[in-house]
Write a protein that holds these residues in place. Structure first.
Motif, mmCIF file in Angstrom:
data_model
loop_
_atom_site.group_PDB
_atom_site.id
_atom_site.type_symbol
_atom_site.label_atom_id
_atom_site.label_comp_id
_atom_site.label_asym_id
_atom_site.label_seq_id
_atom_site.Cartn_x
_atom_site.Cartn_y
_atom_site.Cartn_z
ATOM 1 N N GLU A 131 -6.289 5.742 -6.678
ATOM 2 C CA GLU A 131 -6.158 6.025 -5.246
ATOM 3 C C GLU A 131 -5.548 7.397 -5.011
ATOM 4 O O GLU A 131 -6.011 8.163 -4.155
ATOM 5 N N ARG A 160 -3.337 2.437 -8.442
ATOM 6 C CA ARG A 160 -2.588 3.452 -7.684
ATOM 7 C C ARG A 160 -2.924 4.860 -8.173
ATOM 8 O O ARG A 160 -3.020 5.807 -7.370
ATOM 9 N N TYR A 164 -5.174 3.534 0.443
ATOM 10 C CA TYR A 164 -4.292 2.685 -0.361
ATOM 11 C C TYR A 164 -4.292 1.292 0.265
ATOM 12 O O TYR A 164 -4.378 1.154 1.480
ATOM 13 N N ALA A 219 0.827 -1.205 0.000
ATOM 14 C CA ALA A 219 0.000 0.000 0.000
ATOM 15 C C ALA A 219 0.864 1.259 0.000
ATOM 16 O O ALA A 219 0.596 2.218 -0.715
ATOM 17 N N LYS A 220 1.931 1.228 0.799
ATOM 18 C CA LYS A 220 2.884 2.331 0.855
ATOM 19 C C LYS A 220 4.286 1.745 0.910
ATOM 20 O O LYS A 220 4.494 0.687 1.507
ATOM 21 N N PRO A 262 -7.507 10.648 -2.540
ATOM 22 C CA PRO A 262 -6.858 10.202 -1.298
ATOM 23 C C PRO A 262 -7.769 10.226 -0.083
ATOM 24 O O PRO A 262 -7.539 9.486 0.876
#
Length: 287
Positions: free
Chosen positions: A247, A244, A262, A10-11, A251
């Motif tokens: 997303e 991505r 995310y 996700a990050k 946000p």
């Protein structure tokens, strides 16, 4: 069988709690559940759990002995539970769990197993794709998510609503009338959705965690035939790239309300099911 995979956390600074792996005759995809915002009773964490369970599943599938997929899953859950029951409260609803999706070629049959809300898409030549997922998680979650969806991601209100959502849904985990995931009890394997199709009827298969399937089921950026065509043309990584981008463009979750702005995203694309009998270097292309 040819398998092409793509996965993304996700990050970048967070562990990827998805798992994907393959042996010559089978593919496994797991999506770990960490119950963010709660106190975990397992010192190892969700990524550890999914990797251990995924590895146990692949080790058994590599035997290629034709055992039922539910038996394989039950044994794998038991093995991982034994690996940390002495150090962790594995029966607590906040302990790590995972969705499980398995796709296996067994001679002239294609077998599948689905437990919880990852997605398997079977590409039937000349017919609409067949989408297989266990919807019981969403059925339970839909009762509790209104407050969470009404608040922007990243706000204190959303964080509070997310914690309340998690607390409300997790009491239904692995209980009749609730939903079923891989955790500590090998018996949940019998609750999985299973099926088998003639290999000759299937042109391909795609396994997706819900962070990847949101391109269709949350964002509605494409339908499943379009996703299959996109993967065939540009590979599974392109699906993640588009997720991505969506997303990043929303946000706070105002256009697409969701628990996580995310999410880990993983795909496995399976083709060339006749490859086990094909001679080396035959140059067969995905049909």
């Amino acid at each position: 069988m040819q398998v092409v995979m793509a996965t993304s956390p996700a990050k970048p600074d967070q562990p990827n709690e998805d798992f994907v792996g393959a042996v010559p005759n089978a593919v496994v995809l797991l999506d770990g559940a960490g119950l963010a915002g709660t106190t975990s009773t397992c010192r190892h964490g969700v990524a550890w759990y999914t990797r251990r369970l995924g590895g146990a599943l692949l080790a058994q599938l590599a035997a290629d002995d034709g055992r039922e997929l539910t038996a394989i899953l039950g044994q794998a859950i038991a093995e991982v539970a034994d690996a940390h029951r002495d150090t962790c409260d594995i029966g607590d609803p906040s302990s790590p769990s995972a969705t499980v999706t398995i796709f296996r070629i067994d001679d002239d049959r294609a077998d599948h197993l689905a437990l919880a809300d990852s997605v398997l898409v079977l590409d039937h030549a000349g017919n609409a794709p067949e989408v297989i997922t266990d919807g019981r998680v969403d059925a339970v979650g839909s009762r509790y998510r209104a407050a969470m969806d009404a608040t922007p991601n990243g706000s204190a209100e959303h964080d509070r609503a997310l914690r309340e959502y998690i607390e409300s849904t997790r009491v239904h985990r692995n209980r009749p009338g609730g939903f079923w995931v891989a955790a500590d009890d090998p018996g949940v394997a019998t609750e999985a959705l299973t099926g088998s199709r003639p290999v000759a009827d299937i042109r391909g298969a795609v396994l997706l965690s819900d962070g990847a399937s949101r391109i269709v089921d949350q964002f509605a950026l494409a339908d499943w035939p379009e996703v299959l065509a996109l993967i065939a043309a540009e590979g599974p990584g392109e699906v993640i790239r588009r997720v991505r981008a969506a997303e990043a463009g929303d946000p706070q979750g105002r256009r697409w309300p969701r628990a996580k702005a995310y999410d880990d995203a993983t795909l496995a694309w399976c083709t060339r099911f006749a490859a086990r009998q094909a001679p080396a270097g035959s140059g067969l292309a995905p049909s």
